[in-house]
Design an enzyme around this catalytic site. Sequence first.
Site, PDB file in Angstrom:
ATOM      1  N   ASP A 294       0.869  -1.164   0.000  1.00 51.00           N
ATOM      2  CA  ASP A 294       0.000   0.000   0.000  1.00 51.00           C
ATOM      3  C   ASP A 294       0.920   1.232   0.000  1.00 51.00           C
ATOM      4  OD1 ASP A 294      -2.165   1.628  -0.090  1.00 51.00           O
ATOM      5  OD2 ASP A 294      -3.170   0.799   1.662  1.00 51.00           O
TER       6      ASP A 294
HETATM    7  C1  BGC Z   1      -5.091   3.168   0.288  1.00 53.70           C
HETATM    8  C2  BGC Z   1      -5.418   2.116  -0.732  1.00 53.70           C
HETATM    9  C3  BGC Z   1      -5.426   2.734  -2.111  1.00 53.70           C
HETATM   10  C4  BGC Z   1      -4.083   3.379  -2.366  1.00 53.70           C
HETATM   11  C5  BGC Z   1      -3.950   3.976  -3.754  1.00 53.70           C
HETATM   12  C6  BGC Z   1      -3.860   3.973  -0.084  1.00 53.70           C
HETATM   13  O1  BGC Z   1      -3.686   5.062   0.761  1.00 53.70           O
HETATM   14  O2  BGC Z   1      -4.920   2.563   1.560  1.00 53.70           O
HETATM   15  O3  BGC Z   1      -6.653   1.532  -0.436  1.00 53.70           O
HETATM   16  O4  BGC Z   1      -5.734   1.763  -3.073  1.00 53.70           O
HETATM   17  O5  BGC Z   1      -3.893   4.396  -1.423  1.00 53.70           O
HETATM   18  O6  BGC Z   1      -4.709   5.090  -3.910  1.00 53.70           O
END
Ligand code: BGC
Length: 777
Positions: A294
Amino acid sequence: MYKLEIKLILTVIIATMMSSCETKDSKILSDKTNSIYSEKVDSIISLMTLDEKIGQLNLPATGPITTGSSKSTDVVEKIKEGKIGVLFNLKDPKNIYEVQKIAVEKSRLGIPLIFGMDVIHGFKTTFPIPLGLSCSWDLEMIEKTAKIARSEASANGINWTFSPMVDISRDPRWGRVSEGNGEDPYLGSEIARAMVRGYQQNDLSANNTLMACVKHFALYGAVEAGRDYNTVDMSRIRMYNEYLPPYKVAIEEGVGSVMVAFNEIDGVPATGNKWLLTDLLRDDWGFDGFVVSDYTGIYEMMEHGMGDEYMVTSLALKAGLDMDMAGDSPHIDVAYIKQLKGALDQGKISMEHIDRAVGRVLKAKFQLGLFDDPYKYCSLERAKQETYTQKNRDYARLVGAESMVLLKNKNQLSPLKKSGTISVIGPLAKASNNMPGTWSVSTDHEKAISVWDGLKESVGDQVNLLYAKGSNITKDLDLEKRVTMFGKDIPRDGRTDQQLLNEAIAVANKSDVIIATIGESSEFSGESSSRTNLKIPDVQKDLLNALLKTGKPVVLVLFTGRPLNIVEENKKVPAILNAWFPGSEAGLSISDVLFGDVNPSGKLTMTFPRNVGQLPLFYNHKNTGRPLGNSEGKFEKFKSNYLDVRNEPLYPFGYGLSYTTFKYGDLTLDKTSITKNDELKVSVDITNTGDYDGKEIAQLYIRDVVGTVTRPVRELKGFQKIFIKKGETVTVTFNISVEDLKFYNSNLDFVAEPGVFQVAIAPSSDFEFKKSFELID
Ligand code: BGC
């Protein structure tokens, strides 16, 4: 279509291998297709420099790149140098085409890029937030929303979505409950399956499918105290029985990628957790797609206390994390692209570790058909024809209505009559940009239909509609800023709270019925939006009380991304419709339900508490050694309860009203015992005893009465959503086999233990078991 343009070197390799390539009818990640990809992938890897290899693992945080600006940013330089493998959240197929062209034509090997995006609950056409959508309990409908999303997104250049989010969540303080499917592992698993199917359609190479990414692996929904990014500490037995099933089902369904959670598991951040990413995910579950961190997850391992930049990048790679999301960003100095080379020199990782990760990313590119045609997802024509069409929007209107939950309806206040004067009051009445809800990055927020516009359009010629804003979202200016970001501004009204109230009361007094559009703004939930107070915000509560004082009937249309504490409202307000955030067509969906064009049938997938102090609160809890039993809300000393609040929730899991009523007959079982090879049929007659045709969600629950480990007081094992005409009776039957009775025991073996099981088919999780059967050896 666009001309296929790939570097000569790759064309030769691919041409010699293409003849054996088959992806269409088999499961996407079957062994057979894998071995075919392996050869191609190995050939490409053998041509790559170390920098190019590490580049494939790099998913940078770029911010918006447009065609014009892309040529001058360092992102473009990096693409040319082969230092970027994947990009995300780029918009516009023309723009994506241009950027892809740079990768294909200007980099040494011409390896195409994957384009990812958070297509969470729709692309341009937006469906209800996932928690709302789950309340439809309609798997076919849920799958269709993913199909519409993938056809819109894939036409606009996107081929990878960071969805589905399947984190089981039982604590509504956590803002991200809005992005998942609630608290139940069985329902959550079924929805995970439907979403992956909807996106991938078993054929990733088609130009109208998306590779899905199940997230956040794992247990992110169990962050302590509901505070985002917080620690998770959980027994294996709870993990296996209650939190892991939806991820596992997504893997079984062939999901192409997995996103890792921010939290730790057993003291090791998921991002660097080898047990999680290799032993469980790959060795036990057989996953063979790629794993992405993530956002800045690798860097964050330093904050977790896992060592310096070389230690954390090596830890992640060795654990099985293939792609680094957003490590390559201006404010972060820890990224695969920055440290892997050094880690290799220091002997912390080997070339095999790098090649393994690169191979997985390249394989995904083959699966997506990008080596065949890197521009296949950029179709201006398809984008025009398939995006935000009236047909898709009509479907969103229906889905919005099917996802709402009628929480209270005293004296059948709703459906409202399409006549007289109705006042629409509250800060969310005209907030079209809030209607798509959180995580709707690709939609045009301003185009969403507000409650006011929806009512005008559908009943405006029959009903005299009046409006007043009534209040701001909250008194607290700082909080207001935090909950109205990302283009979801709700302009603050300069008048005083009292002036706003006075106007609202005057308008209300002129009407026959009041529709109060009240609750959370959309950014009250979602990422980094945890709350400790789950009540309707201050000034809105005052507004609601003032409206109730007018003596006019009030229907509360509640907007929320989480279960709220609405104990007071439940006492005072005659009708409460939980609308969640219904999506693009919100106002029309709401109007359809309020006026009875759609009879509400949604049921809660997350428990509504009476008090924040009860959290986490969920229906499938254990009994404890001192259960309270049926005390009818009274405190009992030395039992498991609270001095100051009763144990039961305000609204239980599975609860939701209809404009009609359903009567459940006695449960019948076709036998009283089964063996491991048998099936048991349980049936119930459900009669529509009210005045409207309607849909009912019949829920099958069991309780394993005695186990080698303690078992939940009830567990959902099946459900059916059925349409019953008024006055009619339908028999609903479920088959129960030994598979439904299995659970993970203390050795983590998945077993069914002989003994007595209680069983029920019920309209919600709040019922008493009356029947049982035995599983015999
Ligand atoms: C979130 C994810 C998301 C990613 C990309 C992160 O901060 O936890 O769920 O897919 O950002 O935007």
